[in-house]
Every structure is written in C-alpha cells, then in structure tokens.
Design a protein around this motif. Structure first.
Motif, short mmCIF file in Angstrom:
data_model
loop_
_atom_site.label_atom_id
_atom_site.label_comp_id
_atom_site.label_asym_id
_atom_site.label_seq_id
_atom_site.Cartn_x
_atom_site.Cartn_y
_atom_site.Cartn_z
N CYS A 92 0.90 -1.37 0.04
CA CYS A 92 0.04 0.05 -0.02
C CYS A 92 0.98 1.41 0.13
N LEU A 95 -1.05 4.87 -0.09
CA LEU A 95 -1.75 5.18 0.93
C LEU A 95 -1.49 6.36 1.47
N LEU A 113 3.38 -0.53 9.16
CA LEU A 113 3.10 0.38 8.21
C LEU A 113 4.37 0.95 7.53
N CYS A 116 3.93 1.69 3.73
CA CYS A 116 3.02 2.96 3.39
C CYS A 116 3.99 3.97 3.38
N LEU A 119 2.18 7.74 3.23
CA LEU A 119 1.12 7.89 4.25
C LEU A 119 1.55 9.18 5.05
#
Length: 204
Positions: A92, A95, A113, A116, A119
């Motif tokens: 991801c 994201l 995470l 990510c 983010l």
C-alpha cells in the motif's frame, strides 16, 4: 448494501473498482472479504465495512489505495462478533490517509506500516482499542526530513515508535502555493491545481 446479512463478500473480479462509498457495507457483520485483484481501488469510505466480523484483512493487492475513511473497518460493539486480528497493508505504497477510528476497537495484534511510504495522516483513535500498545511511524518518501507531529505538536522522526493511540499523527509539511498552482481572475483564486496531499497550505 448496509444493514443486510452479507457474511461473505468477494470483490476479487471487480478489477476496475475505484471506490467503496460511505456506509457501503455497514452493519453486515461480514466474516470474509476478498479484495484481491482490486488494484484500482483508491478509496474505502467512512463506515464502509463498519461493524464487520472479519478476522483478517488483506489489502496487499490494493496498490492504488489512497484513503481509508473514518470508522471504515471499526469492529462491532457486540462481543459476540469476531474482530480483526490480522491486517496486511504491504504493497500500500500510495496510501496517504487513515482516518479517525478507521480500525478502532479490533483485536489487531501487530501493525506494520513500513511499506506505506506515502502515508501523511493517521487520524485520532485510528487504531485505538487493539491488542498492540505502540506502532512505528513510516518514512514518508521524499519528505523524510519533515518527520511527523502529533496533535499536541510533539515531533517524531519516521521509523520512530509512538504509543499514544488516542492522538492523530501527520507529516508536518508546509507548502507555499505557487503562481502555477492557481488560476486567478480579478484578484480572486478561481481554481487550485495543487492536490492538497499535505494539509498545511501557505497562501503568500
């Protein structure tokens, strides 16, 4: 499809699906959700799968995902329903935001995470009430030097561990609008072309 009894939901053939709207499958207590092949999915809206009964969620095929809305995958209040234990966010890398209480009230054991890398915003209580008591903030690619801030203004570097699961976290990046970002008529901004990926906007 909210307030039905959809226990098994297979969206794996919906390869052009871009958005799951607010409350789309809320209060179904869905036990199995297949989002494999959903590589064009960009948005999971507010309460989209609220009050689910999932044990695991794999978003690793959702390569285009940019936003997970408020209460999107919050658990059911009822103790008789399953709660999310395993969350896979690998892949991801697009994201950008996980909104307020998005995964709140589940039983997620571990939060990773690290992939990510776009983010920039983690809403308040986004992961509140799970089995872990801290998580590592990811490095935001291209903006590593700006680090993260919480709602009280405390600064954190990417890859630093935080333990206040009530707080929101955001990449503290100030962007000054440029002439080419806006269209002006008679002294007024008529259109802004900047995508507001980061929230702190300075109008010179």
């Amino acid at each position: 499809f909210a307030h039905n009894n959809i226990l098994d939901l297979d969206l794996s053939d919906c390869i052009f699906l871009k958005s799951l709207g607010d409350h789309a499958f809320d209060y179904n207590h869905t036990e199995n959700l297949d989002l494999s092949n959903c590589s064009n999915l960009i948005v999971i809206g507010d309460h989209a799968f609220g009050s689910h009964s999932l044990l695991q969620l794999d978003l690793s095929d959702c390569l285009a995902i940019e936003s997970i809305g408020s209460w999107a995958l919050s658990a059911s209040y009822s103790s008789s329903h399953n709660k999310l234990i395993d969350l896979n966010l690998s892949g991801c890398s697009n994201l950008q935001s996980i909104c307020n209480y998005a995964f709140g009230g589940n039983d997620i054991v571990n939060l990773d995470l690290s992939e990510c890398t776009s983010l920039t915003y983690i809403g308040s209580k986004a992961f509140y009430g799970n089995k872990f008591d801290s998580f590592i903030l990811p490095l935001c690619e291209g903006y590593e030097v700006f680090g993260w801030k919480d709602q009280n203004g405390n600064f954190y570097y990417g890859e630093e561990t935080v333990s206040d699961l009530l707080s929101l976290y955001y990449v503290s990046y100030d962007y000054i609008l440029k002439d080419e970002d806006v269209e002006i008529e008679n002294g007024s901004i008529q259109k802004c072309l900047y995508n507001f990926r980061f929230k702190s906007i300075i109008i010179p």
